[in-house]
Design an enzyme around this catalytic site. Structure first.
Site, PDB file in Angstrom:
ATOM      1  N   ASP A 217     -31.520 -36.148  31.701  1.00 21.19           N
ATOM      2  CA  ASP A 217     -30.957 -37.370  32.267  1.00 21.19           C
ATOM      3  C   ASP A 217     -30.160 -37.061  33.540  1.00 21.19           C
ATOM      4  OD1 ASP A 217     -30.196 -40.301  31.737  1.00 21.19           O
ATOM      5  OD2 ASP A 217     -28.219 -39.365  31.953  1.00 21.19           O
ATOM      6  N   GLU A 253     -34.968 -36.184  35.318  1.00 20.34           N
ATOM      7  CA  GLU A 253     -34.931 -37.549  35.860  1.00 20.34           C
ATOM      8  C   GLU A 253     -34.350 -37.502  37.275  1.00 20.34           C
ATOM      9  OE1 GLU A 253     -32.933 -41.921  35.700  1.00 20.34           O
ATOM     10  OE2 GLU A 253     -31.810 -40.113  35.263  1.00 20.34           O
TER      11      GLU A 253
HETATM   12  C1  ARE Z   1     -22.473 -48.388  31.482  1.00 19.06           C
HETATM   13  C2  ARE Z   1     -22.090 -49.686  32.184  1.00 19.06           C
HETATM   14  C3  ARE Z   1     -21.334 -49.388  33.465  1.00 19.06           C
HETATM   15  C4  ARE Z   1     -20.095 -48.553  33.151  1.00 19.06           C
HETATM   16  C5  ARE Z   1     -20.537 -47.280  32.434  1.00 19.06           C
HETATM   17  C6  ARE Z   1     -19.371 -46.405  31.992  1.00 19.06           C
HETATM   18  O1  ARE Z   1     -23.283 -50.413  32.474  1.00 19.06           O
HETATM   19  O2  ARE Z   1     -20.928 -50.624  34.048  1.00 19.06           O
HETATM   20  O3  ARE Z   1     -19.434 -48.205  34.359  1.00 19.06           O
HETATM   21  O4  ARE Z   1     -21.279 -47.632  31.258  1.00 19.06           O
HETATM   22  O5  ARE Z   1     -18.549 -47.072  31.107  1.00 19.06           O
HETATM   23  C7  ARE Z   1     -27.246 -46.158  31.360  1.00 19.06           C
HETATM   24  C8  ARE Z   1     -27.109 -47.542  31.954  1.00 19.06           C
HETATM   25  C9  ARE Z   1     -25.762 -47.743  32.627  1.00 19.06           C
HETATM   26  C10 ARE Z   1     -24.644 -47.385  31.661  1.00 19.06           C
HETATM   27  C11 ARE Z   1     -24.844 -45.920  31.307  1.00 19.06           C
HETATM   28  C12 ARE Z   1     -23.753 -45.373  30.381  1.00 19.06           C
HETATM   29  O6  ARE Z   1     -28.151 -47.745  32.893  1.00 19.06           O
HETATM   30  O7  ARE Z   1     -25.629 -49.114  33.002  1.00 19.06           O
HETATM   31  O8  ARE Z   1     -23.377 -47.611  32.274  1.00 19.06           O
HETATM   32  O9  ARE Z   1     -26.103 -45.800  30.609  1.00 19.06           O
HETATM   33  O10 ARE Z   1     -23.659 -46.113  29.234  1.00 19.06           O
HETATM   34  C13 ARE Z   1     -28.877 -43.986  38.934  1.00 19.06           C
HETATM   35  C14 ARE Z   1     -29.011 -42.545  38.449  1.00 19.06           C
HETATM   36  C15 ARE Z   1     -29.940 -42.388  37.268  1.00 19.06           C
HETATM   37  C16 ARE Z   1     -29.599 -43.379  36.144  1.00 19.06           C
HETATM   38  C17 ARE Z   1     -29.638 -44.770  36.750  1.00 19.06           C
HETATM   39  C18 ARE Z   1     -29.285 -45.837  35.726  1.00 19.06           C
HETATM   40  O11 ARE Z   1     -29.438 -41.726  39.530  1.00 19.06           O
HETATM   41  O12 ARE Z   1     -29.793 -41.069  36.776  1.00 19.06           O
HETATM   42  O13 ARE Z   1     -28.680 -44.859  37.834  1.00 19.06           O
HETATM   43  N1  ARE Z   1     -30.511 -43.238  34.992  1.00 19.06           N
HETATM   44  C19 ARE Z   1     -30.097 -42.476  33.784  1.00 19.06           C
HETATM   45  C20 ARE Z   1     -30.534 -43.140  32.494  1.00 19.06           C
HETATM   46  C21 ARE Z   1     -29.740 -44.423  32.280  1.00 19.06           C
HETATM   47  C22 ARE Z   1     -28.278 -44.078  32.069  1.00 19.06           C
HETATM   48  C23 ARE Z   1     -27.817 -42.942  32.887  1.00 19.06           C
HETATM   49  C24 ARE Z   1     -28.656 -42.208  33.708  1.00 19.06           C
HETATM   50  C25 ARE Z   1     -26.448 -42.459  32.676  1.00 19.06           C
HETATM   51  O14 ARE Z   1     -31.900 -43.317  32.483  1.00 19.06           O
HETATM   52  O15 ARE Z   1     -30.237 -45.167  31.209  1.00 19.06           O
HETATM   53  O16 ARE Z   1     -27.448 -45.214  32.405  1.00 19.06           O
HETATM   54  O17 ARE Z   1     -26.532 -41.481  31.641  1.00 19.06           O
HETATM   55  C26 ARE Z   1     -30.970 -45.934  43.416  1.00 19.06           C
HETATM   56  C27 ARE Z   1     -30.758 -44.440  43.284  1.00 19.06           C
HETATM   57  C28 ARE Z   1     -30.831 -43.991  41.842  1.00 19.06           C
HETATM   58  C29 ARE Z   1     -29.883 -44.797  40.985  1.00 19.06           C
HETATM   59  C30 ARE Z   1     -30.236 -46.280  41.142  1.00 19.06           C
HETATM   60  C31 ARE Z   1     -29.360 -47.185  40.302  1.00 19.06           C
HETATM   61  O18 ARE Z   1     -32.314 -46.247  43.128  1.00 19.06           O
HETATM   62  O19 ARE Z   1     -31.760 -43.750  44.007  1.00 19.06           O
HETATM   63  O20 ARE Z   1     -30.472 -42.622  41.753  1.00 19.06           O
HETATM   64  O21 ARE Z   1     -30.063 -44.395  39.615  1.00 19.06           O
HETATM   65  O22 ARE Z   1     -30.127 -46.647  42.517  1.00 19.06           O
HETATM   66  O23 ARE Z   1     -28.043 -47.087  40.719  1.00 19.06           O
END
Ligand code: ARE
Ligand code: CA
Length: 522
Positions: A217, A253
């Site tokens: 992740d 990822e």
């Molecule tokens: C949640 C709440 C937030 C709060 C946080 C902490 O929604 O408001 O601040 O908790 O309390 C998932 C959810 C998030 C969630 C998080 C933790 O999607 O909403 O936050 O879990 O519970 C970027 C990253 C990429 C990430 C995506 C979502 O680069 O790595 O954002 N994907 C992975 C997983 C997700 C997960 C996380 C990472 C965190 O697959 O499921 O988040 O572990 C452009 C950029 C991308 C960026 C994208 C979105 O495209 O190029 O890099 O992706 O914008 O911002």
């Protein structure tokens, strides 16, 4: 250079181009080439699914939801995303206990289905304090995670992150993306040996139990050198289930759609990456915005990495609900285009394929944003995850979508197994949105995404005989339950596909040829 020397150099180069380094080499049992992401499933259901379905129907493995202890979020009530907020590396989650996890890994491996764990190692929780799914305490304010243990000096702080408030805002600054907090999640200081050791211990514990690899992740939020160091500490796979000397299969990822500072190419020398361009471009084609005829050179020519460096998918758990660079991809909600797109993905040799398996939720889209995109999995009154039920046509109930059990999808997983190693041949298109191609002399597919019918006599490249179309039915007890396709001695066959069909696709392969010994499930 001598001829022998030249040959050795060539074969090393070939090995690297095919496997791209050991962590990039899938660890499937022979003859299996596709995984499915059983998003938010419980371990007891996955064990049963391996035995009853994934093993017999030829899937390589399962990407599971993060198996480690996470924060319990109650507002909103138990969202799926709480699992991306680690509290410790104990194997206790809503998916099940450690004993259930071990039992699942063992039972799946015994039927040749591999487990790929989603590991969240970039960060711990966001702010606030409480206890996790395993009862460990955490305090995101004081950076205290006694269940590991991690404390304040194990996290990046002002000396590493210069964004001001500690969060990531500017994706064009690689330092900020890697040293600051992703959506306020407490960012681990992976440059420290202690942190690297704790993370590697966690991953090694999973390896010792018998997992076959990892989805890493938020990999772009970690420095490539730090990941290399952590992966360098990993054990080989457990010899109870794997050949000795086998490394885990790792896919990182990394969301790189161009236009940002961090490139997938920084990570592909280490292990595979998830290819997010794929689903966007494919959605464009199967929504009819970009004629399918252009898929003729699908692959690296479309600005995507080498096929041996990527995991490909139509949608994932984030972008199917507008998280994580989402928006615009096809999902099970658009079932007709989704099935076409998935059939194309599984028929085409580019990349290592992953089939998303979702649950349903009541979408509530306001100004383009789904207000319900936090909804967790189907659950009982006590919030425990509800098991999936199975219907007569093999599809799921109880709120589980189970795309991996749709006939149009699982039969294409078998198609991919059967044609593996062949190239795209006998390309045909109608100059617009209808296409066809063979995979060597083993399989042939026709996809009609056009607004007119396909009514054509096409060269299939296949041996003469009667084949079952595996989109409209199965090959069972020597007969086709769906449509038949007759291939002549010249390899040609006639295809009629209405543009109004719910499934405007025909796929045939040598494993579902009438008279062949049995229904081929590898
Ligand atoms: C949640 C709440 C937030 C709060 C946080 C902490 O929604 O408001 O601040 O908790 O309390 C998932 C959810 C998030 C969630 C998080 C933790 O999607 O909403 O936050 O879990 O519970 C970027 C990253 C990429 C990430 C995506 C979502 O680069 O790595 O954002 N994907 C992975 C997983 C997700 C997960 C996380 C990472 C965190 O697959 O499921 O988040 O572990 C452009 C950029 C991308 C960026 C994208 C979105 O495209 O190029 O890099 O992706 O914008 O911002
Ligand atoms: Ca980081």
């Amino acid at each position: 250079m001598s001829d022998a020397m030249f040959l050795i150099v060539c074969s090393i180069a070939f090995f690297h181009s095919v496997y791209g380094g050991t962590f990039s080499n899938p660890t499937c049992a022979p003859g299996r080439y596709t995984i499915t992401h059983l998003f938010e499933w419980k371990w007891t259901d996955i064990a049963d699914e391996c035995e009853k379905f994934l093993g017999p129907y030829g899937y390589c493995g399962v990407q599971i939801s993060p198996p480690n202890e996470n924060r319990v979020v109650t507002s909103p009530n138990r969202p799926w995303w709480e699992r991306y907020q680690p509290v410790s590396y104990k194997l206790v989650t809503r998916s099940g206990t450690e004993a259930e996890f071990r039992n699942m890994v063992d039972r799946c491996n015994k039927v040749n289905v591999r487990i790929y764990a989603d590991v969240v190692i970039n960060h711990m929780t966001g702010g606030g304090s409480g206890s996790g799914t395993g009862g460990s305490r955490y305090d995101g304010g004081s950076l205290s995670y006694p269940g590991v243990p991690f404390s304040s000096w194990d996290f990046n702080a002002g000396s590493e992150c210069h964004s001001g408030d500690g969060d990531i805002h500017n994706y064009n600054d690689p330092n900020e993306v890697r040293n600051c907090r992703l959506v306020s999640l407490r960012d681990l200081k992976m440059s420290k040996d202690y942190v690297r050791d704790k993370v590697a211990d966690y991953m090694n514990n999973l390896i010792n139990i018998g997992v076959a690899g990892f989805r890493v992740d938020a990999a772009k939020h970690m420095w490539p050198g730090d990941l290399r160091a952590v992966f360098g500490k990993l054990h080989n796979l457990n010899t109870k289930y794997f050949n000795s000397g086998q490394k885990p299969f790792i896919f990182q990822e990394v969301i790189d759609m161009g236009g940002e500072a961090i490139k997938a190419a920084e990570y592909t020398p280490i292990a595979r990456v998830t290819n997010f361009i794929y689903g966007i471009k494919i959605a464009d084609v199967f929504r009819g915005n970009n004629p399918a005829k252009y898929l003729k050179n699908w692959g690296s020519a479309w600005g995507m990495p080498s096929p041996f460096d990527v995991v490909v998918f139509i949608d994932n758990h984030d972008n199917q609900r507008g998280h994580g660079g989402g928006g615009g991809v096809l999902t099970h909600f658009e079932h007709r285009a989704y099935k076409m797109a998935t059939a194309f993905m599984l028929a085409h040799p580019y990349g290592f394929t992953r089939v998303m398996s979702s649950y349903d939720w009541p979408r509530n889209i306001v100004n383009g944003e789904d207000k319900n995109n936090w909804y967790g999995p189907p659950h009982n009154g006590d919030m425990s995850i509800k098991g999936r039920s199975i219907k007569a046509d093999l599809s799921c109930g109880n709120g589980w979508t189970c795309e991996h059990r749709w006939r149009q999808i699982y039969n294409m997983v078998a198609f991919r197994n059967l044609v593996f190693g062949t190239t795209v041949n006998n390309w045909w298109d109608n100059g617009n949105k209808a296409i066809a191609f063979s995979r060597g002399n083993r399989g042939f597919i026709v996809i009609n995404d056009d607004t007119v019918d396909v009514n054509a006599n096409l060269q299939t490249g296949l041996p003469q005989g009667t084949y079952c179309d595996v989109i409209s039915g199965n090959y069972e007890n020597g007969a086709c339950t769906g449509n038949e396709v007759h291939v002549g001695g010249d390899g040609r066959a006639h295809f009629h596909i209405s543009h109004q069909s719910e499934d405007p696709v025909v796929a045939i392969h040598i494993g579902a040829k009438k008279g062949s010994p049995k229904k081929v499930i590898l």
